[in-house]
Design a protein around this motif. Structure first.
Motif, PDB file in Angstrom:
ATOM      1  N   GLY A  28      -9.805  -4.347 -97.131  1.00 45.32           N
ATOM      2  CA  GLY A  28      -8.785  -3.338 -97.399  1.00 45.32           C
ATOM      3  C   GLY A  28      -8.865  -2.699 -98.770  1.00 45.32           C
ATOM      4  O   GLY A  28      -8.045  -1.840 -99.106  1.00 45.32           O
ATOM      5  N   ALA A  29      -9.848  -3.102 -99.583  1.00 45.98           N
ATOM      6  CA  ALA A  29      -9.934  -2.577-100.947  1.00 45.98           C
ATOM      7  C   ALA A  29     -10.140  -1.063-100.949  1.00 45.98           C
ATOM      8  O   ALA A  29      -9.520  -0.344-101.733  1.00 45.98           O
ATOM      9  N   GLY A  37      -6.894   0.894 -99.715  1.00 43.83           N
ATOM     10  CA  GLY A  37      -5.793   0.799-100.678  1.00 43.83           C
ATOM     11  C   GLY A  37      -6.038   1.598-101.939  1.00 43.83           C
ATOM     12  O   GLY A  37      -5.094   2.011-102.610  1.00 43.83           O
ATOM     13  N   ASN A  38      -7.303   1.814-102.277  1.00 44.19           N
ATOM     14  CA  ASN A  38      -7.624   2.522-103.508  1.00 44.19           C
ATOM     15  C   ASN A  38      -7.961   3.990-103.295  1.00 44.19           C
ATOM     16  O   ASN A  38      -8.184   4.718-104.256  1.00 44.19           O
ATOM     17  N   CYS A  39      -8.018   4.418-102.049  1.00 45.53           N
ATOM     18  CA  CYS A  39      -8.370   5.821-101.780  1.00 45.53           C
ATOM     19  C   CYS A  39      -7.164   6.715-102.086  1.00 45.53           C
ATOM     20  O   CYS A  39      -6.150   6.639-101.398  1.00 45.53           O
TER      21      CYS A  39
END
Lengths: 98, 384
Positions: free
Chosen positions: A54-55, A58-60
């Motif tokens: 999910g990194a 979540g960071n987009c």
């Protein structure tokens, strides 16, 4: 040494290239080099390497990525089934787990 | 993840910067505060800043740190192997020094500070309930809210003049860099996966090579996880071994202690041996075992074990009670090793939730069926 590869065609990772602004943060945070740059935008090059952490999603900042993030842990899935909850790393705050 | 965040907000202390606010600064080296969380001998001094006194920590790991890490690997006091969350310093940092973010699992904290020898930097330790960065990021405790709270609570904007936080890449699942920027003005820069690469990352001007961005799962990574698995799961094979010991006494005629001390003992030891071998060897040989699913890898290993056992037992008739009892292990061993290996997915660095669910949909019914068939044969073997 043979490369460790998990099951093919299971990842829920989706990229909407129309929303991508090419900032490249998904390339930075992905621990399995799932993304590459293609025509100044992110592209998925190895979806089967995705572990759904999910990194990237979540960071987009553009919301161009989606994935059902979770833990690839059989023990967590068994516990979740027994308790009727969603699988997560939380074996409980007081118990010994990861 | 949402559940974890709810729990966090319900129990988190209202103050944000524990080393400064919660603990008197005049007590470096006293070791432990309540709940085993606290400063240790690794606090070597203090530095005065605009936002108060900040503990300075050593960058050299002492034997006590190594002993603590070793114990945690064996699951001893692992859930309480913590440091106080908050801001720390290494060297003599100034307003221009970098800020490195970490978790309050002491092994995470130690990994970071031990790689900062010779530099002047700030360490911002988040309250992850003593969980390492990656797992805590997955849970959301190493997360945007906690990071924002610490940055504000520690008055980081008064301590440093730049607006950059170096967050370990494996913290990214819990952090939304753009949200941190919006809420604090600080830009999140994702550092390398391994603290060992920090020096090269900084020297290259905050650039990580592709290798620095990739998670590995090499032999030593895997073996390091085995002791904790062995200890954590011991609650299953022990009762199973006891059952085999006790039930071996049944048979034609009355319950017989002779059968317990002969067949029973062999069976109980076999259970423990399978547990040991099944927990260690598939983890060690993971890339070389056939199949992608961990359950398949474990099953192959179990079959090989059963074959070796069969060959050995053929030369020693009488070890097992009869052919039926011997054959039952051909089913029970692969079922057990398959299950144990499947549970190693949680330790691995590359399995996904969807993948493990797919694997389990097939593997669990097969494991259960084979195990029940094996137990049936074994029970039938008692009475012929």
């Amino acid at each position: 040494m043979p490369q460790l590869k998990y099951l093919p065609n299971v990842s829920t990772l989706q990229l909407d290239r129309g929303k991508c602004n090419g900032c490249g943060i998904c390339l930075q945070v992905c621990p399995h080099a799932v993304f590459v740059f293609e025509a100044k935008k992110a592209a998925i090059t190895d979806r089967d390497a995705c572990m759904e952490c999910g990194a990237c999603a979540g960071n987009c900042p553009q919301g161009a990525l989606s994935v059902r993030a979770g833990v690839g842990c059989a023990y967590a899935i068994i516990l979740a089934r027994l308790r009727g909850t969603e699988p997560d790393c939380g074996c409980g705050d007081s118990q010994t787990c990861c | 993840m949402a559940e974890g965040q709810d729990k966090k907000s319900a129990t988190a202390p209202s103050c944000c910067c524990s080393p400064v606010v919660e603990t008197p600064v005049s007590v470096p080296g006293i070791g432990v505060s309540s709940g085993n969380i606290g400063f240790g001998p690794w606090v070597v001094g203090h530095i005065t800043t605009a936002a108060g006194e900040i503990p300075v920590v050593s960058t050299a790991l002492e034997s006590a740190d190594r002993r603590g890490a070793y114990k945690a690997r064996w699951g001893i006091g692992r859930m309480n192997y913590r440091v106080q969350p908050g801001l720390y310093a290494v060297g003599r940092p100034t307003a221009k020094s970098q800020v490195f973010v970490s978790a309050n699992y002491k092994m995470s904290f130690d990994h970071l500070r031990s790689r900062l020898g010779g530099s002047d930097a700030w360490l911002l330790v988040l309250d992850t309930r003593g969980i390492n960065v990656w797992c805590a990021a997955g849970k959301g405790t190493f997360g945007t809210d906690e990071l924002v709270k610490r940055v504000i609570g520690c008055r980081l904007n008064e301590i440093v003049s730049h607006r950059r936080l170096i967050v370990p890449q494996l913290g990214a699942p819990g952090i939304a860099a753009h949200t941190v920027k919006e809420r604090t003005g600080f830009r999140v820069v994702y550092g390398p996966v391994r603290a060992a690469d920090l020096a090269a990352f900084l020297a290259a001007g905050f650039k990580a090579t592709p290798e620095m961005r990739r998670v590995t799962f090499n032999f030593f990574d895997r073996i390091a996880l085995v002791p904790n698995e062995l200890v954590h799961n011991l609650k299953y094979p022990l009762p199973a071994a006891a059952c085999f010991l006790v039930f071996s006494g049944f048979g034609p005629g009355v319950y017989a202690w002779e059968r317990v001390v002969s067949f029973g003992l062999v069976n109980a030891l076999l259970v423990l041996a399978v547990y040991l071998a099944g927990s260690i060897i598939p983890a060690a040989l993971l890339p070389w075992l056939p199949g992608r699913a961990f359950a398949v890898k474990g099953a192959w290993f179990g079959l090989v074990c059963a074959l070796i056992l069969g060959v050995a037992a053929a030369g020693e008739p009488g070890v097992f009670r009869n052919t039926l009892a011997g054959l039952s292990w051909f089913l029970m061993i692969p079922a057990a090793t398959s299950f144990i290996a499947m549970n190693f997915t949680g330790c691995s660095t590359y399995t996904s939730l969807s993948g493990v669910q797919r694997e389990m949909r097939v593997a669990v019914p097969v494991q259960a069926g084979v195990a029940v068939a094996g137990l049936g044969l074994w029970t039938a073997g008692l009475f012929i």
